[in-house]
Write a protein that holds these residues in place. Structure first.
Motif, PDB file in Angstrom:
ATOM      1  N   LEU A   8      39.737  36.602  51.809  1.00  0.00           N
ATOM      2  CA  LEU A   8      39.252  37.240  50.588  1.00  0.00           C
ATOM      3  C   LEU A   8      39.633  38.648  50.294  1.00  0.00           C
ATOM      4  N   ILE A   9      39.800  38.942  48.986  1.00  0.00           N
ATOM      5  CA  ILE A   9      40.182  40.471  48.602  1.00  0.00           C
ATOM      6  C   ILE A   9      38.924  41.012  47.792  1.00  0.00           C
ATOM      7  N   VAL A  10      38.375  41.950  48.335  1.00  0.00           N
ATOM      8  CA  VAL A  10      37.256  42.706  47.519  1.00  0.00           C
ATOM      9  C   VAL A  10      37.734  44.249  47.135  1.00  0.00           C
ATOM     10  N   GLY A  11      38.022  44.300  45.933  1.00  0.00           N
ATOM     11  CA  GLY A  11      38.290  45.749  45.219  1.00  0.00           C
ATOM     12  C   GLY A  11      37.444  46.158  44.206  1.00  0.00           C
ATOM     13  N   GLY A  12      37.602  47.437  44.145  1.00  0.00           N
ATOM     14  CA  GLY A  12      36.852  48.061  43.297  1.00  0.00           C
ATOM     15  C   GLY A  12      37.497  49.441  42.536  1.00  0.00           C
ATOM     16  N   ARG A  13      37.300  49.704  41.325  1.00  0.00           N
ATOM     17  CA  ARG A  13      37.786  50.911  40.814  1.00  0.00           C
ATOM     18  C   ARG A  13      36.832  51.487  39.754  1.00  0.00           C
ATOM     19  N   LEU A  14      36.969  52.870  39.448  1.00  0.00           N
ATOM     20  CA  LEU A  14      36.385  53.480  38.567  1.00  0.00           C
ATOM     21  C   LEU A  14      37.135  53.284  37.254  1.00  0.00           C
TER      22      LEU A  14
END
Lengths: 694, 694
Positions: free
Chosen positions: A577-583
């Protein structure tokens, strides 16, 4: 600060007052005199003694008192001067109608900032510029020049509409008035240089007369106030439906040319609205089409539908329509079916959909007999009555009376689908919401109950820290430090060692006892795989030595100094899976969860989460993915570990929030998920100052 | 045989004629006298001298001539007797209104078969039973008892509607009449025991007055005639829109209880309609909502949309709506934009969407100026005019006149979106189709142009051979014979040998020079993998020997005599696909193409093809899959070989067709596809007599 001076002013000055009720400076005066405003009006026009029968004043300074509100109906630099004059005179609330400011470019934006500064210094608030104005039909304070209030006379009622666009403030107004529904508020805020739609919404939703709030947004500029408005609305049980236009690429382009709107990632808008219990309508039709249902005040326990019709074909079509709209049909209890069999002729269908057949022609009481029986069934939450053909021989006023009585006595949601206006009119007269076709009736029920569900599940979101809104220089952390940061936030990472000598790497492999991976590790090399800097499946000292030298050669060729070479265990699991995050500059931390693999860009399958969230929220988000079956278990395989994925998602959110703006993006790709865990294999942390967190 | 006696009878007998125009036996007489029928009416009622002012006859034998058509308005066994009497009297066409036949069960179906046999023996055709009747408003032949022709007076016009359901024959009638559109035909066929909707459609669509045909089907019973009707319709340029209800599981269940409808795999219905250029509407709203567009006779070259509005917000909303509906916005040529800049004020948007701004208030000719300029742009096929607010100050009759003139002169498709009825009425008066919202207007354009495209691409399908409709005993071919059959039809299969001794298998591996697979081969073991009967990756003589013995042991344990053990090369390719096919009892050969792998059941991704098809049809079908990007090439990988997949699909179709009914199902799972070929790895052929083809 209260916006009461906009919504309920004791007095209103009109700068640029006109004697002509068709002019911008004349229409608000005309409306306020016509629609019952009881405060004091002060026309300001140095060229006239009287305006529309009222004494006119040469300037604000000449008024007998400081007006609480002012309408600025003059254009260009005169508008700016009028803001200054209002500030000086002690006005609390000014509505600027002139256009030609922020929507035209940076110079206009600067003028808006200057007006806002002047206003705030004097304790004054501004609506606009480029505003068609505000209209409160509860007290006749019509600080608006819209022509629609002539075309469709107003009537005070339970709906409020707030829009940035003037046109889209009165389109819902006109559509609802045509259906006999009254509106308390119809506001167009224009460029939102000071008071935003969100802030005005928070004020309007506190009006006890408001039962339904409609919003039209082109620019998303104030999520905090909108979130606050949504919270008040949920407390009061007032649903908010919003159109945020510019969903499509062409729509964004058109919005940019129309208002200079900032492009916002549309999926984040979706997630934000859902998080706060706001229903996102796809256009003006969806904004208003279920209004009659919302205004009933129904509180359905669930969304299981019963269909009752005298036509078998309508039963079939209604079942199809419910399926398309995602509304499940109720399964009637045996006791209900037994009771229905007693009422209905033997050839009728006593299961749901309930086909009462042409027996209705000889027993006009059949709807009235069947409704309470189905209403007592524990599985039924909603009712659709379908009457495809009526008129001569059909006692439809009786059907309508029976349906209305059942609806009022039971408190259950009941709607009608009937193509003939005479039938719809009879049901509407009894208070039953009526639609032309099954599809429209079912779509309205689906929206109403779906909205009910997201309101019940809504909760506040963490809107800070925010990402930079312009071009900002960012740096990366190397893979090892990125993974270590995530480990500190609770996400297990692959077993690894940052090696500075070949011997170290070989020792690590012996320690692991299985094949390992070697990867160049450098903050200067965020994307390694294209450069021959990754070697997989190294199972002995020789292979490791060859790979080590190859990586050193390639790194030297690129002229990059490495932080070391990362040795890691070759891990395997059931799914990447891919888990990403950004502001986000507007919405703060946003976490993305999605399927991985090399096809992810060509065939994306991902969903968004707004912190804070718990494992149940993560499960709900995963259930929206195409690969959702993997989290329930497929073909005898155990389900993938949702708790592990939740730890990954929370680690990413935690890192973004702890970063306080210094970490702008986190990418964990892949997270290797099995039935009993989720492990980060590779990660990349980016920010303005990401190393500050290490 | 012509159905002219139903649609244009010189004389009509009414068996069970009533003097009361509200009775089933009275209403047709009333209608025919009222709506201009010029043939002869023969009421048949032994109890009366006169019926509604006409001479009544005691029985059919007493009539002065054999009536061309008869309405049978008596019930139960009297209806059966009347059919017999009609047959004897030389009636050509009888409409049976009585219900209580095939829709109630097998006994009723047998009665229907008996009536049909009686009729056919005498050269008579039947419509019904359970039919509300036929109505031709072109000649006043109203052999129908629907009440709707009282509620909404008929008007001859370009639309025809044919439905199995009585209600759904007049729902479109009522909705269109409310919009001022006339209908030539409104027919309800009931149980279709003889004349079907398809056969009647083929007759009706030849009426030169018919420009649009609407169908409502609950039971799919006659694809041949419907295909024939669609072919005639395409030749004449008459679009057919159809609702086939019972799409959903609940809908199917409701349909079964309503009419005993046979459940048809809904995706096959989709494929059938598309293949024949028939637009499948999701419900009654979609059936009629674009009627005004169809009746214009427009022939758009493409589906690129230009949006023109005086409101920026409408421009944004229209772009969003177009995106949702899959209508691309036109990209205007530089010359067009230059010309628009000359016409429009400097702050207006001269790209598409074209925002003519509030400048419209000072120049009412702006729509008229802009339309021809955009109309000359080579990229624009369709026009949406959006007017969100109008009335006082707006010269909307002028806008409507300009739009209508442009529409007529250019022949281009133009629609209006305007929430105010006054504006819509002005445009409708000029012939411009008008909708309340952008979404509705764009949805109508998308349907109209999408339908145009499928009509242009349509072609006949192979509807034979058909699959068995009841429970039939079938047999399997073993894997080797299944693959060989497919090879003969042009699909390469994996290199393999059916071995009867271990030595043979070992020799095969030496010949192959790489790892092989061993599989038990027996027609009695269609599903091998669960039983330990497959061994992979066998690279040497020892491994082969162990596997051989293991297979023999397991087969013995299952008590199955093997045809041999199949040795095959271990093949690899870029993606596993599944190609399957079956004989549908209604639609004949149907081929399925889909993504393979172990998750295929949990996350299906497949599409249907109806033979005959070529490689281009296969490509178009593959482009509907989620994995479509693989056929264009993803992340630098070469595209998967569409020609190879087409060979596989055509082999499956060819085998089903050549089988002439003896092969009922073919499953090739997987087909291993690479960039330069597609190879069958495993296959299973099933049928009543599949070995006859070997």
């Amino acid at each position: 600060m209260s916006l009461d001076a906009f919504l309920n002013p004791r007095s209103v000055a009109i700068v640029g007052a006109s004697d002509n009720p068709d002019k911008i400076g004349g229409r608000p005066i005309h409306y306020m005199q016509k629609f019952g405003y009881t405060g004091t009006l002060y026309p300001v026009n140095p060229a006239r003694e009287q305006v529309q029968g009222l004494k006119s004043y040469p300037d604000l300074a000449s008024l007998p008192e400081a007006p609480e509100a002012a309408i600025i109906a003059v254009a260009g630099s005169a508008a700016i001067a009028a803001v200054e004059e209002c500030a000086r005179a002690g006005v609390k609330a000014a509505v600027i109608m002139a256009s030609g400011f922020g929507e035209t470019g940076p110079e206009g934006k600067a003028q808006e900032a200057a007006m806002r500064a002047m206003a705030h210094a004097a304790g004054m608030r501004l609506v606009g510029p480029n505003s068609q104005g505000l209209a409160n039909f509860g007290n006749g304070a019509i600080l608006s020049f819209s022509t629609m209030f002539i075309e469709s006379p107003p009537q005070d009622g339970p709906v409020a509409c707030i829009s940035q666009s003037g046109a889209m403030s009165v389109v819902p107004y006109g559509m609802l008035r045509a259906r006999g529904i009254g509106l308390r508020h119809t506001h167009a805020t224009g460029n939102d240089c000071d008071v935003t739609v969100g802030e005005l919404a928070a004020a309007v939703v506190q009006d006890p007369g408001v039962k339904l709030l409609l919003l039209y947004l082109e620019t998303f500029n104030d999520p905090e106030n909108l979130a606050h408005a949504a919270e008040i609305a949920r407390d009061r049980g007032v649903p908010i439906i919003a159109v945020k236009s510019g969903r499509s690429e062409d729509g964004k382009r058109a919005a940019a040319s129309h208002t200079g709107a900032l492009a916002t990632a549309d999926r984040v808008v979706d997630a934000f609205f859902e998080r706060h219990g706001i229903w996102r309508a796809n256009g003006m039709l969806e904004l208003v089409h279920a209004a009659e249902l919302y205004l009933q005040g129904w509180k359905p326990k669930g969304r299981k539908l019963a269909v009752i019709s005298n036509s078998g074909a309508t039963c079939v079509l209604s079942a199809d329509a419910a399926d398309r709209a995602g509304l499940p049909l109720a399964r009637l209890a045996p006791a209900t079916e037994t009771r229905l069999k007693e009422i209905l002729p033997s050839f009728a269908a006593s299961s749901n959909p309930i086909d009462i057949t042409a027996a209705l022609l000889s027993n006009s009481g059949l709807f009235g007999d069947v409704l309470p029986v189905a209403g007592n069934d524990p599985d039924v939450d909603l009712f659709l009555i379908g009457i495809p053909v009526s008129g001569r021989g059909y006692d439809y006023p009786r059907y309508a009376k029976d349906a209305g009585a059942f609806m009022r006595e039971s408190g259950k949601a009941v709607v009608l689908a009937a193509p003939q206006a005479i039938v719809r009119d009879a049901f509407v007269a009894e208070g039953v919401p009526a639609f032309e076709t099954e599809d429209e009736a079912v779509a309205a029920l689906a929206q109403f109950t779906g909205h009910h569900a997201i309101m019940a599940a809504a909760k506040p979101a963490a809107l800070a820290p925010k990402g930079p809104s312009g071009d900002v220089r960012t740096r990366f952390l190397d893979e090892h430090r990125s993974l270590s940061l995530l480990e500190r936030h609770g996400l297990p990472a692959v077993e690894r060692r940052l090696c500075h000598s070949l011997a170290e790497a070989q020792a690590f492999q012996v320690h692991v006892g299985g094949p390992i991976v070697l990867k160049a590790c450098s903050a200067a090399l965020p994307h390694k795989s294209e450069h021959g800097l990754v070697h997989l499946k190294l199972a002995d000292a020789d292979a490791i030595a060859r790979a080590w030298r190859d990586i050193e050669t390639h790194a030297a060729g690129l002229g990059v100094a490495l932080d070391g070479i990362l040795a890691a265990r070759m891990a395997s699991g059931a799914r990447e899976l891919i888990v990403g995050g950004r502001l986000d500059p507007m919405f703060g931390p946003v976490v993305t969860l999605g399927d991985g693999g090399i096809l992810v860009e060509a065939m994306p399958d991902s969903t968004l989460l707004l912190p804070h969230f718990d494992a149940e929220d993560v499960r709900a988000a995963l259930m929206k993915l195409r690969i959702a079956p993997l989290f329930r278990g497929v073909r005898g395989q155990p389900p993938l570990d949702v708790a592990g994925i939740a730890r990954a998602a929370r680690a990413v959110a935690g890192l973004l929030i702890e970063g306080g703006g210094r970490v702008t993006s986190v990418d964990v790709n892949p997270v290797l998920v099995s039935s009993d865990g989720a492990v980060a294999i590779d990660a990349l942390v980016e920010g303005t100052e990401p190393e500050a967190l290490c």
